[in-house]
Design a protein around this motif. Structure first.
Motif, PDB file in Angstrom:
ATOM      1  N   VAL A   1       0.677  -1.169  -0.159  1.00 45.92           N
ATOM      2  CA  VAL A   1      -0.051   0.095   0.072  1.00 45.92           C
ATOM      3  C   VAL A   1       0.918   1.138   0.016  1.00 45.92           C
ATOM      4  N   GLY A   2       0.522   2.300  -1.017  1.00 49.71           N
ATOM      5  CA  GLY A   2       1.404   3.449  -0.896  1.00 49.71           C
ATOM      6  C   GLY A   2       2.496   3.414  -2.160  1.00 49.71           C
ATOM      7  N   GLU A   3       2.752   1.996  -2.695  1.00 47.83           N
ATOM      8  CA  GLU A   3       3.700   1.816  -3.458  1.00 47.83           C
ATOM      9  C   GLU A   3       3.474   2.400  -5.014  1.00 47.83           C
ATOM     10  N   LYS A   4       4.095   3.122  -5.778  1.00 47.27           N
ATOM     11  CA  LYS A   4       3.802   3.496  -7.043  1.00 47.27           C
ATOM     12  C   LYS A   4       4.575   2.312  -7.952  1.00 47.27           C
ATOM     13  N   ILE A   5       3.542   1.926  -9.015  1.00 48.92           N
ATOM     14  CA  ILE A   5       3.992   0.898  -9.744  1.00 48.92           C
ATOM     15  C   ILE A   5       3.892   1.765 -11.377  1.00 48.92           C
ATOM     16  N   ARG A   6       4.998   1.681 -11.735  1.00 44.94           N
ATOM     17  CA  ARG A   6       5.375   2.526 -13.119  1.00 44.94           C
ATOM     18  C   ARG A   6       4.554   1.784 -14.362  1.00 44.94           C
TER      19      ARG A   6
ATOM     20  N   THR B 186      -5.365 -10.108 -18.141  1.00 46.66           N
ATOM     21  CA  THR B 186      -6.534  -9.539 -18.432  1.00 46.66           C
ATOM     22  C   THR B 186      -6.424  -8.152 -19.138  1.00 46.66           C
ATOM     23  N   GLY B 187      -5.105  -7.654 -19.297  1.00 41.47           N
ATOM     24  CA  GLY B 187      -4.773  -6.179 -19.644  1.00 41.47           C
ATOM     25  C   GLY B 187      -5.044  -5.138 -18.397  1.00 41.47           C
ATOM     26  N   ASN B 188      -4.740  -5.620 -17.325  1.00 42.70           N
ATOM     27  CA  ASN B 188      -5.146  -4.700 -16.177  1.00 42.70           C
ATOM     28  C   ASN B 188      -3.988  -4.682 -15.276  1.00 42.70           C
ATOM     29  N   ILE B 189      -3.785  -3.585 -14.662  1.00 44.31           N
ATOM     30  CA  ILE B 189      -2.663  -3.292 -13.738  1.00 44.31           C
ATOM     31  C   ILE B 189      -2.342  -4.704 -12.632  1.00 44.31           C
ATOM     32  N   THR B 190      -3.634  -5.087 -12.409  1.00 40.75           N
ATOM     33  CA  THR B 190      -3.636  -6.265 -11.563  1.00 40.75           C
ATOM     34  C   THR B 190      -2.705  -7.390 -12.061  1.00 40.75           C
ATOM     35  N   ASP B 191      -2.471  -7.619 -13.264  1.00 44.67           N
ATOM     36  CA  ASP B 191      -1.771  -8.730 -13.835  1.00 44.67           C
ATOM     37  C   ASP B 191      -0.322  -8.754 -13.488  1.00 44.67           C
ATOM     38  N   THR B 192       0.031  -7.326 -12.874  1.00 45.95           N
ATOM     39  CA  THR B 192       1.461  -7.280 -12.443  1.00 45.95           C
ATOM     40  C   THR B 192       1.670  -7.412 -10.769  1.00 45.95           C
ATOM     41  N   LEU B 193       0.495  -8.038 -10.328  1.00 44.46           N
ATOM     42  CA  LEU B 193       0.261  -8.142  -8.950  1.00 44.46           C
ATOM     43  C   LEU B 193       0.015  -9.510  -8.410  1.00 44.46           C
ATOM     44  N   ALA B 194       0.479 -10.098  -7.360  1.00 41.02           N
ATOM     45  CA  ALA B 194       0.432 -11.352  -7.044  1.00 41.02           C
ATOM     46  C   ALA B 194      -0.859 -11.344  -6.072  1.00 41.02           C
TER      47      ALA B 194
ATOM     48  N   THR C 297      -1.007   3.381  -7.899  1.00 40.32           N
ATOM     49  CA  THR C 297      -0.577   3.460  -6.493  1.00 40.32           C
ATOM     50  C   THR C 297      -1.851   2.493  -5.737  1.00 40.32           C
ATOM     51  N   ILE C 298      -1.184   1.513  -5.015  1.00 38.85           N
ATOM     52  CA  ILE C 298      -2.137   0.900  -4.333  1.00 38.85           C
ATOM     53  C   ILE C 298      -2.723   1.659  -3.030  1.00 38.85           C
ATOM     54  N   ILE C 299      -4.075   1.871  -2.922  1.00 40.41           N
ATOM     55  CA  ILE C 299      -4.443   2.596  -2.015  1.00 40.41           C
ATOM     56  C   ILE C 299      -4.960   1.797  -0.675  1.00 40.41           C
ATOM     57  N   SER C 300      -5.603   0.491  -0.856  1.00 38.80           N
ATOM     58  CA  SER C 300      -5.906  -0.164   0.267  1.00 38.80           C
ATOM     59  C   SER C 300      -6.380  -1.623  -0.334  1.00 38.80           C
ATOM     60  N   VAL C 301      -6.402  -2.302   0.837  1.00 40.22           N
ATOM     61  CA  VAL C 301      -6.603  -3.782   0.565  1.00 40.22           C
ATOM     62  C   VAL C 301      -7.383  -4.406   1.664  1.00 40.22           C
ATOM     63  N   GLU C 302      -8.508  -4.597   1.419  1.00 41.76           N
ATOM     64  CA  GLU C 302      -9.312  -5.114   2.506  1.00 41.76           C
ATOM     65  C   GLU C 302     -10.101  -6.513   2.477  1.00 41.76           C
TER      66      GLU C 302
ATOM     67  N   PHE D 250     -11.001  -6.623  -1.488  1.00 43.63           N
ATOM     68  CA  PHE D 250     -11.303  -5.619  -2.246  1.00 43.63           C
ATOM     69  C   PHE D 250      -9.913  -4.685  -2.314  1.00 43.63           C
ATOM     70  N   LEU D 251      -9.614  -4.586  -3.567  1.00 42.28           N
ATOM     71  CA  LEU D 251      -8.232  -3.948  -3.891  1.00 42.28           C
ATOM     72  C   LEU D 251      -8.577  -2.548  -4.480  1.00 42.28           C
ATOM     73  N   GLN D 252      -8.087  -1.371  -3.809  1.00 47.37           N
ATOM     74  CA  GLN D 252      -8.486  -0.117  -4.378  1.00 47.37           C
ATOM     75  C   GLN D 252      -7.152   0.374  -4.713  1.00 47.37           C
ATOM     76  N   TYR D 253      -7.012   0.964  -6.162  1.00 46.16           N
ATOM     77  CA  TYR D 253      -5.652   1.675  -6.589  1.00 46.16           C
ATOM     78  C   TYR D 253      -6.212   2.866  -7.218  1.00 46.16           C
ATOM     79  N   GLU D 254      -5.019   3.942  -7.341  1.00 47.37           N
ATOM     80  CA  GLU D 254      -5.259   5.215  -8.333  1.00 47.37           C
ATOM     81  C   GLU D 254      -4.319   4.936  -9.390  1.00 47.37           C
ATOM     82  N   SER D 255      -4.730   5.553 -10.351  1.00 46.52           N
ATOM     83  CA  SER D 255      -3.670   5.475 -11.750  1.00 46.52           C
ATOM     84  C   SER D 255      -3.565   6.966 -12.169  1.00 46.52           C
ATOM     85  N   GLU D 256      -2.341   7.290 -12.627  1.00 46.27           N
ATOM     86  CA  GLU D 256      -2.176   8.622 -13.034  1.00 46.27           C
ATOM     87  C   GLU D 256      -1.786   8.227 -14.764  1.00 46.27           C
ATOM     88  N   TYR D 257      -2.378   9.085 -15.490  1.00 47.06           N
ATOM     89  CA  TYR D 257      -2.085   8.857 -16.922  1.00 47.06           C
ATOM     90  C   TYR D 257      -1.532  10.124 -17.582  1.00 47.06           C
ATOM     91  N   LEU D 258      -0.159  10.156 -17.988  1.00 47.47           N
ATOM     92  CA  LEU D 258       0.461  11.239 -18.412  1.00 47.47           C
ATOM     93  C   LEU D 258       0.933  11.036 -19.755  1.00 47.47           C
TER      94      LEU D 258
END
Length: 358
Positions: free
Chosen positions: A11-16, A88-96, A126-131, A142-150
């Protein structure tokens, strides 16, 4: 330490991430043909420039497509293993992830700088919370995350906050071959016969702020869904989770059939809005919205919205909306959105709602 504990430690880690491809006219056309929709902003450079853009602009709900990394790159081993982990084409593909199935439950977007042909995207998630919770469909997190597109230029294109439910299904509620849909075979049920081709729109008459009435109710066109259309949509998104194209995968997840994806719901709403707000409007905030029911082949879906407010915000004339997506009489999605109606003056500036999510 369990996989869920390992996720909590992140939680709090930024995944590029970096998108595999630049924005192209072909990408836009392939997505919009699923919705039998065309608009001068998305295919006519002169028309787009006359409304303050630098050229042809992409639908904002297509933003995540160009943030997706490649599924494979030269020098890498083949990821297409018969018994391997599905991509799946989702950021969660990079997470265990600790559980076997995942489904989107809610999302929220802020749209800032427009996307043009040739733009490339990168960003961070960025992973926000894991509940962890037990629900009627199974036990999971429930995995909540925020993504920033630049853009490569550093311009902020969009912010997204997303919640995914990762779970192991309880005893399947729908066995293969038992539902009304699966009994019809691979061709699926025949949806109601509706004329959902691109309806005639007078793009020369913009929606004026003074003409918008609080309480007004608007309906977008109906969209008849078939297996082919649902699969064409995920192909245009490059998001290939099995629950969107494989009846067997859907059954294993406790679903009666494959389901229409979140990106499709977002584009359904945007294309309906565009027909209403004209070429001068901009969708600047979508959500939060929640998916409360699944949409399957054979359903006829429609976006509907109500004007809930009008106000000036950051120098723009803003209109607040409450919306839903319906499959027949069944509400599948509910949420809120904000548009502005001075797109010509703000097309190349950051949108209302600067900064991050509250």
């Amino acid at each position: 330490m369990t996989a869920a504990d390992e996720l909590r430690d992140r939680v709090g880690e930024k995944i590029r991430f970096r998108g595999a491809d630049s924005v192209t006219q072909n990408d836009i056309r392939r997505k919009l043909e699923v919705f039998t929709f065309s608009c001068p902003l998305h295919d006519d450079e002169a028309a787009a420039k006359s409304h303050g853009y630098l050229g042809v602009v992409a639908p904002v709900t297509m933003t995540p497509l160009w943030g997706l990394p490649p599924y494979w790159a030269p020098g890498q081993p083949s990821p297409y293993l018969a018994d391997g982990q599905e991509m799946t084409g989702n950021i969660t593909d990079t997470l265990a992830l600790p559980f076997s199935r995942s489904v989107n439950v809610s999302s929220e977007w802020q749209y800032h700088t427009p996307l043009y042909l040739g733009d490339r995207l990168h960003g961070t998630t960025t992973i926000i919370s894991v509940e962890q919770k037990r629900t009627r469909v199974g036990t999971g997190i429930f995995l909540q995350y925020e993504s920033e597109y630049l853009k490569d230029s550093g311009e902020l294109v969009a912010l997204n906050r997303n919640t995914v439910f990762n779970y192991d299904a309880s005893t399947p509620r729908h066995e293969p071959g038992t539902s009304a849909r699966t009994q019809q075979g691979d061709r699926g049920p025949r949806p109601l016969q509706v004329q959902d081709t691109d309806i005639r729109v007078d793009w020369t008459t913009p929606l004026e702020f003074d003409d918008v009435e609080v309480g007004a109710e608007v309906r977008g066109p109906a969209l008849a869904l078939t297996y082919q259309r649902i699969v064409m949509n995920i192909a245009a998104d490059r998001m290939f989770s099995g629950i969107h194209h494989s009846a067997a995968a859907a059954h294993a997840a406790g679903l009666p059939d494959i389901i229409f994806n979140t990106r499709g719901l977002e584009t359904l709403f945007e294309t309906g809005l565009r027909r209403w707000m004209g070429l001068g409007g901009r969708l600047v905030h979508l959500g939060p919205f929640k998916m409360s029911a699944s949409i399957h082949p054979g359903d006829v879906v429609q976006a509907r919205w109500t004007v809930t407010g009008k106000h000036a915000q950051a120098g723009a004339e803003a209109v607040d909306l409450q919306f839903g997506v319906f499959a027949g009489d069944r509400q599948a999605v509910q949420g809120i959105a904000t548009i502005t109606l001075d797109g010509k003056s703000n097309a190349n500036q950051s949108s209302v709602g600067e900064g991050g999510f509250p």
